[in-house]
Design a protein around this motif. Structure first.
Motif, PDB file in Angstrom:
ATOM      1  N   SER A  74       0.790  -1.154   0.107  1.00 32.08           N
ATOM      2  CA  SER A  74      -0.015   0.004   0.066  1.00 32.08           C
ATOM      3  C   SER A  74       0.825   1.267  -0.123  1.00 32.08           C
ATOM      4  O   SER A  74       2.016   1.302   0.411  1.00 32.08           O
ATOM      5  N   ALA A  75       0.335   2.293  -0.429  1.00 34.53           N
ATOM      6  CA  ALA A  75       0.957   3.555  -0.127  1.00 34.53           C
ATOM      7  C   ALA A  75       1.435   3.860   1.020  1.00 34.53           C
ATOM      8  O   ALA A  75       2.354   4.432   1.330  1.00 34.53           O
ATOM      9  N   THR A  76       0.516   3.697   2.073  1.00 36.52           N
ATOM     10  CA  THR A  76       0.965   3.905   3.416  1.00 36.52           C
ATOM     11  C   THR A  76       1.926   3.102   3.914  1.00 36.52           C
ATOM     12  O   THR A  76       2.983   3.649   4.645  1.00 36.52           O
ATOM     13  N   ASP A  77       2.134   1.945   3.755  1.00 38.01           N
ATOM     14  CA  ASP A  77       3.376   0.955   3.938  1.00 38.01           C
ATOM     15  C   ASP A  77       4.587   1.689   3.195  1.00 38.01           C
ATOM     16  O   ASP A  77       5.736   1.517   3.870  1.00 38.01           O
ATOM     17  N   ALA A  78       4.425   2.003   1.912  1.00 35.61           N
ATOM     18  CA  ALA A  78       5.604   2.518   1.233  1.00 35.61           C
ATOM     19  C   ALA A  78       5.962   3.783   2.025  1.00 35.61           C
ATOM     20  O   ALA A  78       7.186   4.101   2.186  1.00 35.61           O
ATOM     21  N   GLY A  79       5.184   4.592   2.194  1.00 38.77           N
ATOM     22  CA  GLY A  79       5.217   5.914   3.251  1.00 38.77           C
ATOM     23  C   GLY A  79       6.267   5.674   4.398  1.00 38.77           C
ATOM     24  O   GLY A  79       6.829   6.496   4.682  1.00 38.77           O
ATOM     25  N   ASN A  80       5.632   4.835   4.931  1.00 36.22           N
ATOM     26  CA  ASN A  80       6.302   4.358   6.345  1.00 36.22           C
ATOM     27  C   ASN A  80       7.459   4.044   6.280  1.00 36.22           C
ATOM     28  O   ASN A  80       8.581   4.383   7.182  1.00 36.22           O
ATOM     29  N   LEU A  81       7.928   3.269   5.372  1.00 37.02           N
ATOM     30  CA  LEU A  81       8.997   2.490   4.950  1.00 37.02           C
ATOM     31  C   LEU A  81      10.430   3.872   4.635  1.00 37.02           C
ATOM     32  O   LEU A  81      11.190   3.605   5.142  1.00 37.02           O
TER      33      LEU A  81
END
Length: 129
Positions: free
Chosen positions: A19-26
């Motif tokens: 997800s975009a959220t997971d990419a952003g957190n990483l």
């Protein structure tokens, strides 16, 4: 030319299958530790197409920002994240070690050339006791 002159500290990170959220957190976690062409608060967004979305960032492993102690664990990932690291072997290894501190890291593949290496990883949140 000595070894320090040939060392290129930049690592390109390509993130997909998440997800975009997971990419952003990483990316935010990596921005806390290394200089980057991304801002830590820069939130990736989903493309509204039938094609898979990938996100990229370039991280300067010579510009370390991290501290020895983390105030809190990284934001959990909602599922596995595929990350491809590409760059000079020492720089890739430095970024890989940072990921090892944050997530459960599984190496899926590696392609090594003369002066670059490409490592494919699957990242998952660590299970906490």
């Amino acid at each position: 030319m000595n070894a320090s002159e040939t060392h290129a500290p930049q690592v390109e990170v390509v993130v997909s299958d998440c997800s975009a959220t997971d990419a952003g957190n990483l990316f935010a976690e990596l921005c806390r530790q290394f200089g980057s062409d991304r801002a830590a608060e820069e939130a990736p967004h989903e493309a509204h197409t039938s094609r898979p979305t990938i996100w990229t960032g370039t991280f300067d492993t010579s510009a370390t920002r991290g501290t020895a102690e983390r105030p809190s664990p990284p934001a959990p990932l909602s599922g596995p994240v595929k990350a491809e690291l590409q760059g000079e072997p020492r720089a890739v290894e430095r970024l890989r070690r940072a990921l090892d501190e944050l997530y459960a890291v599984h190496q899926l593949g590696v392609v090594a050339g003369d002066q670059e290496i490409d490592v494919e990883l699957r990242l998952e949140s660590r299970t906490r006791p």
